[in-house]
Design an enzyme around this catalytic site. Structure first.
Site, PDB file in Angstrom:
ATOM      1  N   LYS A 153       1.188 -19.204   7.554  1.00 20.47           N
ATOM      2  CA  LYS A 153       0.315 -19.214   8.722  1.00 20.47           C
ATOM      3  C   LYS A 153       0.008 -17.781   9.190  1.00 20.47           C
ATOM      4  CE  LYS A 153       3.226 -19.087  12.798  1.00 20.47           C
ATOM      5  NZ  LYS A 153       3.649 -19.640  14.055  1.00 20.47           N
ATOM      6  N   HIS A 172       3.450 -26.229  12.895  1.00 16.86           N
ATOM      7  CA  HIS A 172       4.850 -26.656  12.933  1.00 16.86           C
ATOM      8  C   HIS A 172       5.032 -28.002  13.638  1.00 16.86           C
ATOM      9  CE1 HIS A 172       5.481 -22.617  11.672  1.00 16.86           C
ATOM     10  NE2 HIS A 172       5.276 -22.082  12.852  1.00 16.86           N
ATOM     11  N   ASP A 191       5.402 -23.783   5.500  1.00 14.23           N
ATOM     12  CA  ASP A 191       5.669 -23.942   6.931  1.00 14.23           C
ATOM     13  C   ASP A 191       7.189 -23.936   7.027  1.00 14.23           C
ATOM     14  OD1 ASP A 191       6.315 -24.909   9.462  1.00 14.23           O
ATOM     15  OD2 ASP A 191       4.405 -25.970   9.626  1.00 14.23           O
ATOM     16  N   HIS A 192       7.751 -22.833   7.526  1.00  9.65           N
ATOM     17  CA  HIS A 192       9.201 -22.681   7.381  1.00  9.65           C
ATOM     18  C   HIS A 192       9.977 -23.731   8.180  1.00  9.65           C
ATOM     19  CE1 HIS A 192       8.437 -20.002  10.812  1.00  9.65           C
ATOM     20  NE2 HIS A 192       9.615 -20.398  11.229  1.00  9.65           N
ATOM     21  N   ASP A 250      -1.080 -21.618  17.459  1.00 10.78           N
ATOM     22  CA  ASP A 250       0.037 -20.901  16.836  1.00 10.78           C
ATOM     23  C   ASP A 250       1.204 -21.833  16.502  1.00 10.78           C
ATOM     24  OD1 ASP A 250       1.244 -18.397  16.008  1.00 10.78           O
ATOM     25  OD2 ASP A 250       2.594 -18.631  17.719  1.00 10.78           O
ATOM     26  N   LYS A 271       6.500 -19.831  25.363  1.00 15.47           N
ATOM     27  CA  LYS A 271       7.238 -18.568  25.286  1.00 15.47           C
ATOM     28  C   LYS A 271       7.859 -18.261  26.642  1.00 15.47           C
ATOM     29  CE  LYS A 271       4.755 -16.670  21.459  1.00 15.47           C
ATOM     30  NZ  LYS A 271       5.883 -16.822  20.556  1.00 15.47           N
ATOM     31  N   ARG A 292       0.816  -1.218   0.000  1.00 18.40           N
ATOM     32  CA  ARG A 292       0.000   0.000   0.000  1.00 18.40           C
ATOM     33  C   ARG A 292       0.847   1.263   0.000  1.00 18.40           C
ATOM     34  NH1 ARG A 292      -4.324  -0.740   4.657  1.00 18.40           N
ATOM     35  NH2 ARG A 292      -2.386  -1.430   5.586  1.00 18.40           N
ATOM     36  N   GLU A 326      10.818 -21.039  23.239  1.00 15.54           N
ATOM     37  CA  GLU A 326      11.230 -19.687  22.847  1.00 15.54           C
ATOM     38  C   GLU A 326      11.608 -18.888  24.078  1.00 15.54           C
ATOM     39  OE1 GLU A 326       8.851 -18.053  19.257  1.00 15.54           O
ATOM     40  OE2 GLU A 326       7.395 -19.100  20.499  1.00 15.54           O
ATOM     41  N   LYS A 382      13.862 -26.353   7.039  1.00 12.42           N
ATOM     42  CA  LYS A 382      15.135 -26.465   7.775  1.00 12.42           C
ATOM     43  C   LYS A 382      15.897 -27.700   7.311  1.00 12.42           C
ATOM     44  CE  LYS A 382      13.948 -23.809  11.797  1.00 12.42           C
ATOM     45  NZ  LYS A 382      14.958 -22.775  11.628  1.00 12.42           N
TER      46      LYS A 382
END
Ligand code: NAD
Length: 483
Positions: free
Chosen positions: A148, A240, A177-178, A235, A331, A51, A216, A182
């Site tokens: 995602k 994943h 899905d990163h 999430d 997390k 944008r 994480e 890997k």
């Protein structure tokens, strides 16, 4: 070891949301590295769409700054940098309107690979797909990439699949899905299916259990609004961790091609025993270490959303009957660490007195921070003094094993090149996505009905005590969370 780089065909890649965080931090640096390594042909083009009102030259400056920040080595290859910036173009389009699409169409070249990367919020996926079709910008061989969150539950995932499916065939849709990009995750398949050593042991006769951890350090700050509607299960687990579980548990596909691999993953999801809420532990981090707690960042100050989840998953199959898969993610935990651990059973008969104190063989497949694979073995402690046993790791860190200076490609590098090559093996198919949500939804419904609050846990810990107890009561224990 010299890595082999096979150049892909010339392409036009359109990145919707090219001024956003994902494009700046990941996509554009990944593409630069592919050009630097000789995989992206110089005549290819990357067209940024967003944008923000700016000219193509301003976009090039924006990308130069992004590379300076996220790929500092770019400055050491000035010729590649110049060629890369020269391959960029930019177009202002508000994708919710009808203006700008004909200009986009005019920019694209016929008869070369055409891909659209939707690096925008999911509410815009349908809008973009529909307009690409309406303006005949999407052609039968073009590809669309989405990331995602792909739905919030089964109904919304079905609606998204239907909306994309109205404009693109399944073979054109790349659900990224990163985690699957890997190196270690692909190596999991190589280890299993390219060696005779492991596959005979890869079943309930020899495997005691499997642990999958995605821990994480960071909290939800800055993402509190989105995360609070999602939580750790939606999430991280639905996508994943479910994918990691599938690759670990699937049967050997007859061939390594997209549909054969995805058929096998789908069978795993279908064989999952419905999640038992009693075998799940939800947690929420509290304030500590001078940092705020989850509720300080959540949209709802009384939020019931989990920032941690541990669960025991079982698979109804001949191979895995009686072998629990323990999953945990959260997390603000002790360290940033993702790994899959296959814990083998102890030998059936102990001839050394010390064996009872020794751990089991473990195959540790580490995704981050340092990708690599370790096999923990029990051997004899060197020296005289009897048969003392000790545990040692057989270690294969990719950076070391593949030679100093070898660059382990980022997941996005691999996956974007797969899109250009037209290889969907590492991308989720629509039916996998729906089946995963079908397994998740009843668990969410059970939690909502029960209404219990997540257990609080300390910043820098391994999660709530109950998560430890989940394994203790089965006579097992989690591996330490450490980087
Ligand atoms: P962002 O908010 O930083 O960027 C969004 C981009 O979309 C901007 O370029 C903006 O200009 C563009 N945009 C928004 N509305 C638009 C419109 N109406 N017309 C045209 N362009 C519009 O978001 P992000 O963090 O880059 O994330 C993009 C997507 O990727 C999201 O779906 C996100 O969930 C997903 N994702 C992001 C990350 C990450 O690391 N940032 C990781 C995984 C998934």
């Amino acid at each position: 070891m010299v890595s082999r780089v096979i150049p892909v065909d010339v392409f036009d890649l359109v990145i919707f949301g090219a001024t956003g965080d994902l494009a700046r931090r990941k996509l554009l640096p990944a593409l630069f590295r592919r050009m630097r390594d000789g995989q992206m042909p110089g005549e290819s083009r990357i067209i940024g769409v967003a944008r923000r009102d700016m000219e193509a030259d301003e976009f090039r400056n924006f990308v130069r700054d992004a590379l300076e920040e996220f790929e500092p080595e770019a400055a050491e290859a000035p010729d590649v940098l110049k060629a890369f910036l020269g391959a960029l173009d930019y177009l202002v389009v508000d994708v919710r309107g009808d203006a700008g699409w004909e200009a986009l169409k005019a920019m694209l070249r016929p008869d070369i690979v055409r891909a659209f990367y939707l690096s925008v919020g999911p509410s815009l996926f349908g809008e973009i797909a529909t307009r690409l079709k309406k303006h005949a910008i999407a052609i039968p061989e073009s590809r669309i990439v989405v990331e995602k969150p792909l739905g919030h539950d089964l109904a919304s995932a079905k609606a998204l699949n239907a909306r994309l499916g109205a404009c693109f065939d399944e073979h054109q849709i790349y659900r990224i899905d990163h985690y699957l990009g890997k190196e270690t995750v692909q190596n999991l398949m190589a280890i299993r299916f390219a060696n005779a050593l492991f596959e005979p042991l890869w079943n309930g006769q020899y495997v005691d259990h499997v642990q999958i951890t995605v821990a994480e350090r960071i909290g939800v700050e800055g993402r509190g609004g989105y995360y609070d509607k999602s939580g750790a299960l939606r999430d991280m687990v639905q996508n994943h961790m479910m994918q990691l579980l599938c690759l670990t548990a699937m049967e050997p596909p007859a061939k390594f091609n997209a549909d054969f691999v995805r058929d096998e993953k789908l069978k795993v999801i279908r064989a999952l025993v419905p999640a038992n809420p009693q075998s799940t532990v939800r947690g929420q981090y509290r304030a500590g270490d001078g940092e705020g707690g989850y509720l300080d960042h959540a949209e709802n100050p009384d939020s019931n959303t989990e920032s941690f989840i541990a669960l025991k998953v079982e698979i109804e199959s001949w191979r895995w009957a009686g072998v629990p898969f323990y999953l945990r993610t959260g997390k603000r935990l002790r360290a940033r660490m993702s790994e899959i651990v296959v814990v083998f059973k102890k030998p059936p008969h102990a001839i050394f007195p010390e064996m009872a104190q020794q751990g089991s063989n473990e195959l540790v497949i580490r995704l981050q921070p340092d990708e690599g694979i370790t096999l923990n073995m029990t051997i004899k402690e060197p020296g005289p003094g009897g048969m003392r046993l000790t545990e040692v790791p057989l270690d294969m860190s990719f950076a070391e094993a593949l030679g100093a200076g070898h660059h382990v490609p980022d997941a996005y590098e691999r996956l974007i090149m797969d899109v250009i090559r037209g290889d969907q093996t590492l991308f989720m198919r629509g039916d996998e996505l729906e089946e995963a949500w079908a397994w998740i939804d009843p668990l969410v419904a059970a939690w909502e009905e029960n209404g219990a609050r997540p257990k609080p846990y300390d910043t820098g810990s391994s999660g709530p005590e109950d998560a430890l107890a989940l394994l203790h009561k089965d006579g097992r224990k989690w591996r330490e969370i450490e980087s």
